[in-house]
Scaffold this active site. Sequence first.
Site, PDB file in Angstrom:
ATOM      1  N   ASP A  84       0.871  -1.293  -0.013  1.00 29.66           N
ATOM      2  CA  ASP A  84      -0.039   0.018  -0.002  1.00 29.66           C
ATOM      3  C   ASP A  84       0.771   1.223  -0.148  1.00 29.66           C
ATOM      4  O   ASP A  84       1.802   1.318   0.369  1.00 29.66           O
ATOM      5  CB  ASP A  84      -0.749  -0.053   1.132  1.00 29.66           C
ATOM      6  CG  ASP A  84      -2.074   1.094   1.313  1.00 29.66           C
ATOM      7  OD1 ASP A  84      -2.615   1.115   0.494  1.00 29.66           O
ATOM      8  OD2 ASP A  84      -1.750   1.894   2.293  1.00 29.66           O
TER       9      ASP A  84
ATOM     10  N   GLU B 296       1.861   0.116  -4.659  1.00 27.10           N
ATOM     11  CA  GLU B 296       0.774   1.059  -5.244  1.00 27.10           C
ATOM     12  C   GLU B 296       1.220   2.218  -5.357  1.00 27.10           C
ATOM     13  O   GLU B 296       1.865   2.799  -4.359  1.00 27.10           O
ATOM     14  CB  GLU B 296      -0.314   0.997  -4.162  1.00 27.10           C
ATOM     15  CG  GLU B 296      -1.292   2.081  -4.465  1.00 27.10           C
ATOM     16  CD  GLU B 296      -2.189   2.656  -3.402  1.00 27.10           C
ATOM     17  OE1 GLU B 296      -3.304   3.064  -3.404  1.00 27.10           O
ATOM     18  OE2 GLU B 296      -1.739   2.623  -2.216  1.00 27.10           O
TER      19      GLU B 296
END
Length: 616
Positions: free
Chosen positions: A331, A360
């Site tokens: 993330d 990400e």
Amino acid sequence: MRKITLFCAFLLVTAFVQAQLPALERVEPSNWWVGMKNPRLQLLVHGDHIANRKVSLRWPGVHLQQIHSVQNPNYLFLDLSIDAGTKAGVFPIHFTSADGKDISYSYALKTRNHSTGRAQGVTSCDLVYLIMPDRFSNGDPSNDKVPGMRDMSLNRDSMYQRHGGDLQGIIDHLDYLKDLGVTAVWCTPEIVNDMPRASYHGYAVTDHYRIDPRYGTNELYKKFVDSCHAMGLKVIKDVVHNHSGSDHWILLDPPMKDWVHEWPSYTQTTYKDQTVMDPYGAPSDRKKMLDGWFVRSMPDMNESNPYVQHYLTQNHIWWVEYAGIDGLRLDTYPYNDPVYMSQWAKDIQAEFPHLSIFGETLVANTINQAFFTQGNTVHRGLDTHLPGITDVQVKESIYESLNGDFGWSSGVNRLYTTLADDFVYEDATRNLIFLDNHDMSRFFSMVKEDLGKFKSGIALLLTLRGIPQIYYGTEILMKNFSNPDGKVREDFPGGWKGDRANKFIESGRSATENEAFNWIRTLARYRRSNAVLQTGRLMQYVPENGIYVYFRYNAEKTVMVTFNSTKKDAHVRTARFEERMKDLHTAMDVMTGERLPAVDDISVPPGAVRILELHP
Ligand code: CA
């Protein structure tokens, strides 16, 4: 001001925790394995004034190298080294007080599970299906509300509250995913988010070693992975290095002042990734980007603190070895400490050479994306060792191809140009490509609910290079704009007992929904059984008059993809593609099964993508 209040709250809570804290509250990681590549292990020990106790252990091959006391006496950090060849087993770690009172923890060193089909990697051979566990299916209503948790909401009419979906619900629908042609499942984080509100999304962890009881147990998570593997599906775990939830148990009794980044007053990240790569950037801007908090409820982890580094890295290794996870999605990648993340990737890949990793990176352009990928192809001065990223440039380019007008750099030329930029990557096929996800407006809404455009977008996604990912519900035309996010995180109809419609089954879907579902299924299944779309090389031709042609090819097969981005019927003369089509004079339409006796001139309806498997 807010931060000062928070710090006072920490002190109050600390006092409270100390009053309640058992002499030995926990040891993390709670167990480890023999035969790891890295012989070192750092245990975090939490207990009431545990630092005042002497520590001892005896197990052949295990050495207690160093004992670290830190600012908070409720912690000890123990550095162990484990010799190669050490036998698995359980041994006590003793914590002895000055007056000779002993408490002990039974520490298990287990044997690693080297079975095939674990930590196997998610590659361009796969099709990933992204699920938000709270919103997919409720397989176990008994865990919908768990007494003692801070958020006891359960209200499917509220996009901010818990809906009751869980791991059992996903396990119950693995046959649905298999049928659709999916080969890998990525869930948004399943670990505990014991936050007071809006805790359903999973990105505010409060206990790194525990599956949220509203989703199930650690054992059920392992069963979920095993069930996936038994069906030939892979599993991706979503992990967050950058921040944790403000109610994380460690933050309620922090070991030291700099476990998270502290600022004189609340400082939020600027979300400006350019500050990390800008050769002219101000150091203060970079610091704010990297060390600022993501939001108030998600404090920024201090990843330059070696205790934090060990804690996070070991946690991720623990989950992969425990459950046999095949890939990790990282993330908010650009917000992390780059030096630590580079070392993290090396450490993880040393233990699991086939595990796949993608970060990400929702950044502005291809160069910014490539900056974060491995190989240091942009002369960054640091190799991130990060194989892949979430390729938002391909997504934006597909949208422009579907919605924009053809021009020198617009319309489908944008997609052509984006792919031409792949020279900046060590290997662009490791990028995850997608049309939407849990943070974005849904694809069907973004093409104004035009089924033709929907089909074309899916056709491009599943035939381009990279690892394609679809978001749950795309196949049944779920829609909405991400304003707010909850609008794109609605429940999958039929996932709850008593739902009016059940779109997991053909008879529960409308004719249009079945058309979309079958389109994805046909192509996904073709892709699953044809290596040419998984690992075949890509060759593209300069778009002319709004017509874009590319080929995927290997030694066995050639697939031709033709996208007519115009509003008129197109007849595409194929002489121009001679270098890829010589000796291939007929074709099979992958989507319809239709045989084409000749391919000199290919007709493509307005806005459509035609996928042809070429034959002699
Ligand atoms: Ca449930």
